[in-house]
Design an enzyme around this catalytic site. Sequence first.
Site, PDB file in Angstrom:
ATOM      1  N   ARG A   1      12.251  -8.142   4.322  1.00  0.00           N
ATOM      2  CA  ARG A   1      12.480  -6.230   3.722  1.00  0.00           C
ATOM      3  C   ARG A   1      13.136  -5.823   5.715  1.00  0.00           C
ATOM      4  O   ARG A   1      13.739  -4.577   5.290  1.00  0.00           O
ATOM      5  CB  ARG A   1      10.832  -5.235   3.601  1.00  0.00           C
ATOM      6  CG  ARG A   1      10.989  -3.746   4.349  1.00  0.00           C
ATOM      7  CD  ARG A   1      10.142  -3.268   4.041  1.00  0.00           C
ATOM      8  NE  ARG A   1       8.242  -3.293   5.258  1.00  0.00           N
ATOM      9  CZ  ARG A   1       7.328  -2.720   5.076  1.00  0.00           C
ATOM     10  NH1 ARG A   1       6.801  -2.778   4.114  1.00  0.00           N
ATOM     11  NH2 ARG A   1       6.879  -3.207   6.431  1.00  0.00           N
TER      12      ARG A   1
ATOM     13  N   ARG B   1      -0.650  -9.165  13.104  1.00  0.00           N
ATOM     14  CA  ARG B   1      -0.847  -8.005  12.494  1.00  0.00           C
ATOM     15  C   ARG B   1      -2.404  -8.550  11.406  1.00  0.00           C
ATOM     16  O   ARG B   1      -2.787  -8.614  11.019  1.00  0.00           O
ATOM     17  CB  ARG B   1      -0.309  -7.117  11.770  1.00  0.00           C
ATOM     18  CG  ARG B   1       0.003  -6.820  13.541  1.00  0.00           C
ATOM     19  CD  ARG B   1       1.779  -5.593  12.373  1.00  0.00           C
ATOM     20  NE  ARG B   1       1.023  -4.903  12.094  1.00  0.00           N
ATOM     21  CZ  ARG B   1       2.009  -4.173  11.097  1.00  0.00           C
ATOM     22  NH1 ARG B   1       3.333  -5.296  10.418  1.00  0.00           N
ATOM     23  NH2 ARG B   1       1.709  -3.210  10.357  1.00  0.00           N
TER      24      ARG B   1
ATOM     25  N   ARG C   1      10.992  -2.795  11.123  1.00  0.00           N
ATOM     26  CA  ARG C   1      10.281  -1.811  12.161  1.00  0.00           C
ATOM     27  C   ARG C   1      10.089  -2.521  13.558  1.00  0.00           C
ATOM     28  O   ARG C   1       9.903  -3.769  13.773  1.00  0.00           O
ATOM     29  CB  ARG C   1       9.181  -0.883  11.574  1.00  0.00           C
ATOM     30  CG  ARG C   1       9.609  -0.106  11.088  1.00  0.00           C
ATOM     31  CD  ARG C   1       7.849   0.259   9.994  1.00  0.00           C
ATOM     32  NE  ARG C   1       6.332  -0.522  10.407  1.00  0.00           N
ATOM     33  CZ  ARG C   1       5.439  -0.887  10.042  1.00  0.00           C
ATOM     34  NH1 ARG C   1       6.265  -0.108   8.355  1.00  0.00           N
ATOM     35  NH2 ARG C   1       4.902  -0.280   9.449  1.00  0.00           N
TER      36      ARG C   1
ATOM     37  N   LYS D   1       0.871  -1.371   0.101  1.00  0.00           N
ATOM     38  CA  LYS D   1      -0.114  -0.260  -0.549  1.00  0.00           C
ATOM     39  C   LYS D   1       1.202   0.691  -0.038  1.00  0.00           C
ATOM     40  O   LYS D   1       0.863   2.138  -0.127  1.00  0.00           O
ATOM     41  CB  LYS D   1      -0.380   0.116   0.847  1.00  0.00           C
ATOM     42  CG  LYS D   1      -2.129  -1.494   1.770  1.00  0.00           C
ATOM     43  CD  LYS D   1      -3.224  -0.687   2.607  1.00  0.00           C
ATOM     44  CE  LYS D   1      -2.577   0.078   3.914  1.00  0.00           C
ATOM     45  NZ  LYS D   1      -1.754  -2.040   4.552  1.00  0.00           N
TER      46      LYS D   1
ATOM     47  N   ARG E   1      -9.490   1.244   9.341  1.00  0.00           N
ATOM     48  CA  ARG E   1      -9.280  -0.225   9.704  1.00  0.00           C
ATOM     49  C   ARG E   1     -10.354  -0.914  10.094  1.00  0.00           C
ATOM     50  O   ARG E   1     -10.146  -1.795  10.398  1.00  0.00           O
ATOM     51  CB  ARG E   1      -7.732  -0.484  10.003  1.00  0.00           C
ATOM     52  CG  ARG E   1      -6.556  -0.661   9.824  1.00  0.00           C
ATOM     53  CD  ARG E   1      -5.067  -0.401  10.918  1.00  0.00           C
ATOM     54  NE  ARG E   1      -4.016  -1.115  10.079  1.00  0.00           N
ATOM     55  CZ  ARG E   1      -3.333  -0.686   9.932  1.00  0.00           C
ATOM     56  NH1 ARG E   1      -3.262   0.531   8.975  1.00  0.00           N
ATOM     57  NH2 ARG E   1      -2.202  -1.278   9.692  1.00  0.00           N
TER      58      ARG E   1
HETATM   59  P1  AMP Z   1       0.375   0.498   9.071  1.00  0.00           P
HETATM   60  O1  AMP Z   1       2.388   1.430   9.406  1.00  0.00           O
HETATM   61  O2  AMP Z   1      -0.407   1.000   8.789  1.00  0.00           O
HETATM   62  O3  AMP Z   1       0.957  -0.970   8.909  1.00  0.00           O
HETATM   63  O4  AMP Z   1       0.473   0.728  10.688  1.00  0.00           O
HETATM   64  C1  AMP Z   1       0.700   0.576  11.585  1.00  0.00           C
HETATM   65  C2  AMP Z   1       0.304   0.408  13.523  1.00  0.00           C
HETATM   66  O5  AMP Z   1      -0.195   1.205  13.131  1.00  0.00           O
HETATM   67  C3  AMP Z   1      -0.825  -0.857  13.165  1.00  0.00           C
HETATM   68  O6  AMP Z   1      -0.447  -2.417  12.949  1.00  0.00           O
HETATM   69  C4  AMP Z   1      -1.944  -0.048  13.957  1.00  0.00           C
HETATM   70  O7  AMP Z   1      -1.549  -0.500  15.713  1.00  0.00           O
HETATM   71  C5  AMP Z   1      -1.506   1.052  13.533  1.00  0.00           C
HETATM   72  N1  AMP Z   1      -3.192   1.780  13.505  1.00  0.00           N
HETATM   73  C6  AMP Z   1      -2.427   2.881  11.992  1.00  0.00           C
HETATM   74  N2  AMP Z   1      -3.168   3.194  11.243  1.00  0.00           N
HETATM   75  C7  AMP Z   1      -4.394   3.019  11.967  1.00  0.00           C
HETATM   76  C8  AMP Z   1      -6.294   2.644  12.171  1.00  0.00           C
HETATM   77  N3  AMP Z   1      -6.807   3.206  10.957  1.00  0.00           N
HETATM   78  N4  AMP Z   1      -6.815   2.044  13.011  1.00  0.00           N
HETATM   79  C9  AMP Z   1      -6.101   1.799  14.313  1.00  0.00           C
HETATM   80  N5  AMP Z   1      -4.864   1.579  14.118  1.00  0.00           N
HETATM   81  C10 AMP Z   1      -3.366   2.258  13.270  1.00  0.00           C
END
Ligand code: AMP
Length: 190
Positions: free
Chosen positions: A127, A146, A135, A13, A88
């Site tokens: 990665r 996740r 990360r 994404k 999400r």
């Molecule tokens: P990402 O970089 O999009 O994978 O986000 C990393 C982490 O941030 C996720 O695993 C969630 O813990 C949190 N997070 C990001 N976006 C959201 C969202 N829209 N709702 C809830 N948690 C989020």
Amino acid sequence: MILILVGPPGAGKGTQAQRLMDKYGYVQLSTGDMLRAEIKAGTELGQKADAIIKAGNLVSDDIMVGMIANRLEQPDAAQGVILDGFPRTVPQAAALDGMLSSKGKSIAAVIELKVDAEVLVARILKRAAETGNARADDNEETLRKRLGVYEQQTAPILPYYADKGLLHSLDGMAEMDAVSAEIEAVLAKL
Ligand code: AMP
């Protein structure tokens, strides 16, 4: 133009959003990046989010909806945005609908990047190894957590958007350039 990219962690994404930003000048809104910025800045929200993210769970809908509502108010968001990582959950999707309709705006398309979970795990661990700067949430256990959270809490937004005729599901396992081409083909038909 409001575009939503949906897919499990590691589906590409972020890469695709970046490409759309470079090509069309849309603003990429990544809620994950916003949360990581809060953590880096050491804010109260950041401290709260840090533990949640490390555990592979989702930050609460209230916090996320508030965060995205503020961000959509910024002038640069008027040109068009690509939402990467939001919504999400179904309540987040419903809150977004409310936010947009009160402004007379609507979602142009929701693009799902479909991928195989096992291939994803391999991709993300690669990665992490390549950057040498994994990360904190990229270790295998958290990653599997996740993926489970994605299936249980995020995947239900797909039928939500399909019912509205907005969902376009693409093969996220294809080469990055092929995925970009497919996304552009969807956008060309809007
Ligand atoms: P990402 O970089 O999009 O994978 O986000 C990393 C982490 O941030 C996720 O695993 C969630 O813990 C949190 N997070 C990001 N976006 C959201 C969202 N829209 N709702 C809830 N948690 C989020």
